[in-house]
Design a protein around this motif. Sequence first.
Motif, PDB file in Angstrom:
ATOM      1  N   SER A  85     -15.272 -26.833   0.605  1.00 39.85           N
ATOM      2  CA  SER A  85     -14.577 -28.119   0.612  1.00 39.85           C
ATOM      3  C   SER A  85     -13.192 -27.833   0.049  1.00 39.85           C
ATOM      4  N   GLY A  88      -7.226 -30.559  -1.108  1.00 41.44           N
ATOM      5  CA  GLY A  88      -6.553 -31.478  -0.199  1.00 41.44           C
ATOM      6  C   GLY A  88      -7.499 -32.104   0.820  1.00 41.44           C
ATOM      7  N   ARG A  89      -8.790 -31.743   0.720  1.00 45.54           N
ATOM      8  CA  ARG A  89      -9.889 -32.368   1.490  1.00 45.54           C
ATOM      9  C   ARG A  89      -9.869 -32.071   2.979  1.00 45.54           C
ATOM     10  N   ARG A  90      -8.724 -32.160   3.622  1.00 48.77           N
ATOM     11  CA  ARG A  90      -8.581 -31.868   5.054  1.00 48.77           C
ATOM     12  C   ARG A  90      -9.649 -32.527   5.909  1.00 48.77           C
ATOM     13  N   PHE A  92     -10.602 -35.297   8.898  1.00 47.88           N
ATOM     14  CA  PHE A  92      -9.918 -35.686  10.134  1.00 47.88           C
ATOM     15  C   PHE A  92      -9.698 -37.194  10.096  1.00 47.88           C
ATOM     16  N   ASN A 100     -16.604 -36.809  11.450  1.00 44.00           N
ATOM     17  CA  ASN A 100     -16.230 -35.806  10.439  1.00 44.00           C
ATOM     18  C   ASN A 100     -17.467 -35.040   9.971  1.00 44.00           C
ATOM     19  N   GLN A 143     -12.709 -40.104   0.518  1.00 47.39           N
ATOM     20  CA  GLN A 143     -12.348 -38.932   1.328  1.00 47.39           C
ATOM     21  C   GLN A 143     -12.872 -37.648   0.679  1.00 47.39           C
ATOM     22  N   ALA A 147     -15.436 -34.967   2.284  1.00 46.57           N
ATOM     23  CA  ALA A 147     -15.198 -33.519   2.375  1.00 46.57           C
ATOM     24  C   ALA A 147     -16.406 -32.742   1.841  1.00 46.57           C
TER      25      ALA A 147
END
Length: 239
Positions: A85, A88-90, A92, A100, A143, A147
């Motif tokens: 993980s 910045g989580r990244r 979508f 996701n 978020q 992640a």
Amino acid sequence: MAEPLLAVRGVTTFYGSIMALKGVDLDVAEGEIVTLIGANGAGKSTLMMTICGNPRAREGRIVFDGRDITQLPTHEIARLRIAQSPEGRRIFGRMTVLENLQMGLVAAGRDADPGELDRVLAFFPRLAERIGQRGGTLSGGEQQMLAIARALMSKPRLLLLDEPSLGLAPLIAQAIFDIVKELNRSRGLTVFLVEQNAFHALKLAHRAYVMVNGTITMTGSGRELLERPEVKAAYLEGG
Ligand code: ATP
């Protein structure tokens, strides 16, 4: 002593001519939460990414479950059920929560188990409520939950968490740490956690390491490190 699940031995990593990791040794045993703390730029994220194979270690060895993975391509490392993980989580932003989460199954390849969705969502009721919502509309804490949940979809044997509390209000960060603790307690999930939030990370950890300038300078139980004057001065007081 039994072989650790993850053994990092004498690892150096470079960005061009800059040596970001300078001979790192670190172990994570099955069922442990191990935390790595250190200041901004110490090399914590670089170690996590090096474990995943990008950037690659120039020297040293990374052994996972008895197998040398130092030179494996990143997708093969993911297939061994090392899930990340990232900082910045990244997630979508234009995809729904469900989409996701389904992306998390891709890493598992042939071993993907769609039944994992319900088991993962049981830990994240907030995500279950927002299953059709777009990722980008979630709060920062949600978020972060997404992640972590996405990483869990591949049933990882080792979960790598990079700065899960970054940018979150203290109560929300606490909720995230509580979830990690519960995943470890109830499912035996092995976690390697990189954090700047040293107090919470050390409280959560069975064992911990301190990194300064690409080198491990201290190790001990989370509780021991919390009590050390050098740790208090550098990472806990006023920081
Ligand atoms: P942070 O908490 O800010 O993420 P960190 O401890 O995770 O810090 P790294 O991001 O691993 O530290 O950075 C270690 C060193 O490597 C820093 O000096 C950083 O500037 C450098 N570095 C990181 N990524 C790159 C890159 N892609 N190219 C060149 N140098 C980099």
